[in-house]
Design an enzyme around this catalytic site. Structure first.
Site, PDB file in Angstrom:
ATOM      1  N   HIS A   1      -3.377 -41.864 -14.476  1.00  0.00           N
ATOM      2  CA  HIS A   1      -4.142 -41.710 -13.228  1.00  0.00           C
ATOM      3  C   HIS A   1      -5.535 -41.126 -13.457  1.00  0.00           C
ATOM      4  CE1 HIS A   1      -0.947 -42.733 -10.289  1.00  0.00           C
ATOM      5  NE2 HIS A   1      -0.175 -42.428 -11.316  1.00  0.00           N
TER       6      HIS A   1
ATOM      7  N   ASP B   1     -13.820 -39.241 -12.515  1.00  0.00           N
ATOM      8  CA  ASP B   1     -12.590 -39.231 -11.709  1.00  0.00           C
ATOM      9  C   ASP B   1     -11.824 -40.510 -12.008  1.00  0.00           C
ATOM     10  OD1 ASP B   1     -10.814 -38.254  -9.795  1.00  0.00           O
ATOM     11  OD2 ASP B   1     -12.378 -37.905  -8.300  1.00  0.00           O
TER      12      ASP B   1
HETATM   13  O1  LIG Z   1      -0.636 -31.993  -9.477  1.00  0.00           O
HETATM   14  P1  LIG Z   1      -1.934 -31.215  -9.500  1.00  0.00           P
HETATM   15  O2  LIG Z   1      -2.167 -30.531 -10.823  1.00  0.00           O
HETATM   16  O3  LIG Z   1      -2.078 -30.291  -8.319  1.00  0.00           O
HETATM   17  O4  LIG Z   1      -3.122 -32.264  -9.326  1.00  0.00           O
HETATM   18  C1  LIG Z   1      -3.136 -33.250  -8.289  1.00  0.00           C
HETATM   19  C2  LIG Z   1      -3.211 -34.652  -8.895  1.00  0.00           C
HETATM   20  O5  LIG Z   1      -4.486 -34.740  -9.536  1.00  0.00           O
HETATM   21  C3  LIG Z   1      -4.734 -35.898 -10.339  1.00  0.00           C
HETATM   22  O6  LIG Z   1      -4.962 -37.026  -9.498  1.00  0.00           O
HETATM   23  C4  LIG Z   1      -5.331 -38.268 -10.076  1.00  0.00           C
HETATM   24  O7  LIG Z   1      -4.623 -39.298  -9.450  1.00  0.00           O
HETATM   25  C5  LIG Z   1      -5.196 -39.867  -8.265  1.00  0.00           C
HETATM   26  C6  LIG Z   1      -4.281 -41.011  -7.829  1.00  0.00           C
HETATM   27  O8  LIG Z   1      -4.196 -41.998  -8.830  1.00  0.00           O
HETATM   28  C7  LIG Z   1      -6.613 -40.359  -8.586  1.00  0.00           C
HETATM   29  O9  LIG Z   1      -7.206 -40.933  -7.423  1.00  0.00           O
HETATM   30  C8  LIG Z   1      -7.467 -39.198  -9.063  1.00  0.00           C
HETATM   31  O10 LIG Z   1      -8.735 -39.673  -9.467  1.00  0.00           O
HETATM   32  C9  LIG Z   1      -6.813 -38.499 -10.249  1.00  0.00           C
HETATM   33  O11 LIG Z   1      -7.535 -37.301 -10.532  1.00  0.00           O
HETATM   34  C10 LIG Z   1      -3.605 -36.075 -11.326  1.00  0.00           C
HETATM   35  O12 LIG Z   1      -3.844 -37.194 -12.168  1.00  0.00           O
HETATM   36  C11 LIG Z   1      -2.245 -36.152 -10.652  1.00  0.00           C
HETATM   37  O13 LIG Z   1      -1.201 -36.270 -11.634  1.00  0.00           O
HETATM   38  C12 LIG Z   1      -2.080 -34.849  -9.893  1.00  0.00           C
HETATM   39  O14 LIG Z   1      -0.828 -34.851  -9.216  1.00  0.00           O
HETATM   40  O1  LIG Z   2      -7.154 -30.787   2.366  1.00  0.00           O
HETATM   41  C1  LIG Z   2      -6.811 -31.809   1.758  1.00  0.00           C
HETATM   42  C2  LIG Z   2      -7.548 -32.325   0.673  1.00  0.00           C
HETATM   43  C3  LIG Z   2      -7.108 -33.494   0.070  1.00  0.00           C
HETATM   44  N1  LIG Z   2      -5.969 -34.113   0.498  1.00  0.00           N
HETATM   45  C4  LIG Z   2      -5.532 -35.393  -0.108  1.00  0.00           C
HETATM   46  O2  LIG Z   2      -5.458 -35.280  -1.521  1.00  0.00           O
HETATM   47  C5  LIG Z   2      -5.723 -36.550  -2.088  1.00  0.00           C
HETATM   48  C6  LIG Z   2      -6.740 -36.369  -3.199  1.00  0.00           C
HETATM   49  O3  LIG Z   2      -6.722 -37.515  -3.990  1.00  0.00           O
HETATM   50  P1  LIG Z   2      -7.949 -37.933  -4.910  1.00  0.00           P
HETATM   51  O4  LIG Z   2      -7.562 -39.176  -5.589  1.00  0.00           O
HETATM   52  O5  LIG Z   2      -9.207 -38.009  -4.126  1.00  0.00           O
HETATM   53  O6  LIG Z   2      -8.139 -36.731  -5.956  1.00  0.00           O
HETATM   54  P2  LIG Z   2      -7.110 -35.854  -6.826  1.00  0.00           P
HETATM   55  O7  LIG Z   2      -6.994 -34.554  -6.091  1.00  0.00           O
HETATM   56  O8  LIG Z   2      -5.811 -36.602  -6.907  1.00  0.00           O
HETATM   57  O9  LIG Z   2      -7.799 -35.676  -8.133  1.00  0.00           O
HETATM   58  C7  LIG Z   2      -6.215 -37.462  -0.981  1.00  0.00           C
HETATM   59  O10 LIG Z   2      -5.183 -38.343  -0.574  1.00  0.00           O
HETATM   60  C8  LIG Z   2      -6.553 -36.482   0.136  1.00  0.00           C
HETATM   61  O11 LIG Z   2      -6.394 -36.981   1.447  1.00  0.00           O
HETATM   62  C9  LIG Z   2      -5.241 -33.610   1.556  1.00  0.00           C
HETATM   63  O12 LIG Z   2      -4.229 -34.194   1.961  1.00  0.00           O
HETATM   64  N2  LIG Z   2      -5.679 -32.460   2.165  1.00  0.00           N
END
Ligand SMILES: O=P(O)(O)OC[C@H]1O[C@H](O[C@H]2O[C@H](CO)[C@@H](O)[C@H](O)[C@H]2O)[C@H](O)[C@@H](O)[C@@H]1O
Ligand SMILES: O=c1ccn([C@@H]2O[C@H](COP(=O)(O)OP(=O)(O)O)[C@@H](O)[C@H]2O)c(=O)[nH]1
Length: 471
Positions: free
Chosen positions: A157, A364
């Site tokens: 991801h 990202d």
């Molecule tokens: O589980 P956390 O450590 O709290 O982090 C939240 C998620 O962050 C990352 O998100 C990625 O996946 C998204 C969906 O494919 C993508 O849109 C975004 O650009 C990525 O940063 C992480 O890869 C996830 O595993 C985490 O759960």
């Molecule tokens: O206050 C918040 C901030 C973020 N999000 C959700 O968290 C996800 C963030 O996904 P993104 O791929 O933009 O980044 P990531 O945090 O996974 O790197 C999106 O679905 C947002 O709608 C949410 O539910 N509440």
């Protein structure tokens, strides 16, 4: 039909009420498990004194989840350590922040072994396994080492870094070698896929044949599968009561000013510091616009046990205070900086109230917020998405105003361009982006991957002798 076993660090069981609090990814993966039958396996998020390998099974709305508790030391070395202090910064091009500690690498391997050891007895001969994300790179190999001959796919991801950056990781070659335990490996963009292929062929010596790579007798197929959002559900939410209430509240509190919105986990990869500098440049260069706009930055804290995350939090508190101190007046504050999270249906109303969605990560994997911002807009009067060139989403959302997030000048110019953009151009850009977001939604993404993994996508089947080479 084969059962599908999904494995990820975080596991999301379906919620009783449909509150909009679940991510689109969770909903899509739950739907896949319902369709194929199967299990979602991973960490419970809980800590125990001593790891027991006890699995908690839960069944809700046709989805079975199987979760494990981890020890404090596991979480420290595997999640806070190797996943978030080593791999995350490195894979987001921040080798200055990456910590290379044998203890982290050891804890990461131990937890992956624990996952494999506990999962293995649950796997039946016909099951197909789908491993998610950088927390679990070696899981496939650990399962192979335990005699698992099933078809196993992996989806990353986050970005895959260029070979010269990856080479700074002491375990780089070993890590990439373990990826050959998988039959299919997916990325959000061709750029990340090409970087992986470059390392595998140039540093390991893998053989390339079309979209396949072979190394030491094992062949894996590579696929680009950009994740989407649950567009239908998101648009419905954006027209629902919570979103409408949020929209009204935001409009009232904006008192006629144009709102610029940013929504990001509080993470250095999201480029918040640079974004604030870009906005500050805009305020400095356009005094006439000062009281006409404001920036709402929603930034829920993330990974707070990791020092670099504590630092970015205090840096942003200082910077927002400094900008507000320099520019605020009795009747106007330029930045509303909010350190809490909101349910997605509330976010939908906030996105809709914003004239500009400012999404400027330095790097990202995808960035779902960019897609949600577009999906939440009023088709008759859509706002403008300003999007970093370095987000995976930029490969699909080409009609956004694309910027280099490191350049305060470009961000400032883009804000001005967006504020001046006429309705016709806003509608044209929005329609083109929305077409993509509707077509390439999260169901499309999931099906693209599972069809390739199950061999039902019409492409040449994965080699049948893959498993014997691995055992
Ligand atoms: O589980 P956390 O450590 O709290 O982090 C939240 C998620 O962050 C990352 O998100 C990625 O996946 C998204 C969906 O494919 C993508 O849109 C975004 O650009 C990525 O940063 C992480 O890869 C996830 O595993 C985490 O759960
Ligand atoms: O206050 C918040 C901030 C973020 N999000 C959700 O968290 C996800 C963030 O996904 P993104 O791929 O933009 O980044 P990531 O945090 O996974 O790197 C999106 O679905 C947002 O709608 C949410 O539910 N509440």
């Amino acid at each position: 039909m084969s059962r599908l076993i999904i494995i990820s660090n975080r596991v999301s069981a379906p919620k009783e009420s449909h509150s909009g609090a679940q991510g689109g990814l969770a909903v899509a993966l739950q739907a896949a498990i319902r369709e194929f039958g199967g299990i979602w396996f991973g960490w419970s998020g809980e800590t125990v004194d001593h790891f027991t390998g006890h699995i908690q099974f839960q069944r809700a709305q046709g989805v079975t989840t199987a979760t494990l508790d981890l020890e404090e030391q596991d979480i420290e070395e595997y999640y806070n350590g190797y996943a978030n202090r080593t791999l995350w910064p490195l894979f987001h091009y921040r080798i200055d922040l990456a910590e290379y500690e044998r203890g982290f690498a050891g804890g990461y391997k131990r937890v992956n072994e624990r996952f494999a050891e506990t999962l293995r007895p649950l796997v039946e001969a016909d099951d197909v396994l789908w491993v998610q994300d950088y927390h679990m790179f070696p899981l496939g190999q650990e399962l192979r080492d335990r005699g698992c001959k099933n078809r196993i796919g992996f989806f990353l991801h986050i970005p895959w870094p260029p070979s010269r950056l990856l080479a700074t990781l002491p375990e780089a070659a070993a890590l990439v070698e373990t990826m050959f335990a998988y039959d299919l490996v997916g990325f959000h963009t061709k750029e990340w896929l090409d970087s992986f292929r470059h390392y595998a062929t140039h540093e390991l010596g893998a053989e390339e044949d079309g979209d396949s790579l072979t190394y030491k007798g094992r062949t894996l197929r590579l696929i680009v599968a950009p994740i989407g959002i649950d567009t239908k559900e998101f648009v419905e939410g954006a027209n629902g009561p919570k979103a409408r209430l949020a929209l009204r509240n935001m409009r009232d509190s904006a008192v006629g000013r144009d709102m610029i919105v940013g929504v990001d986990r509080l993470d250095y990869s999201k480029g918040l510091e640079e974004r604030f500098h870009g906005y500050e440049r805009f305020l400095g260069e356009h005094p006439e616009e000062r009281k006409e706009v404001f920036l709402l930055q929603i930034a829920p804290p993330s990974r707070g046990a990791v020092e670099s995350y504590q630092k970015i939090r205090s840096t942003l508190e200082g910077l927002s205070g400094q900008i507000n101190g320099a520019y605020a007046d009795v009747d106007w504050v330029p930045i509303r900086y909010v350190n809490r999270g909101y349910p997605r249906d509330v976010l939908a109303g906030i996105y809709r109230a914003a004239r500009i969605g400012l999404v400027t990560p330095l790097r990202d994997g995808m960035n779902l917020v960019a897609k949600e911002y577009v999906a939440a807009q009023d088709p008759e009067d859509p706002g403008v998405l300003i999007l970093s060139r370095f987000a995976g989403a930029a490969a699909q959302l080409k009609e956004a105003v694309l910027v280099n997030p490191y350049s305060a000048d470009e961000v400032s110019d883009a804000i001005m361009q967006a504020l001046r953009m006429d309705l016709g151009e806003r509608k044209r850009r929005w329609r083109a982006m929305m077409d993509n977001i509707e077509q390439e939604d999260v169901v499309w993404w999931r099906k693209l991957f599972t069809d390739a993994l199950m061999g039902t996508d019409g492409k040449a089947p994965l080699p049948a002798d893959n498993d014997s080479a691995a055992a």
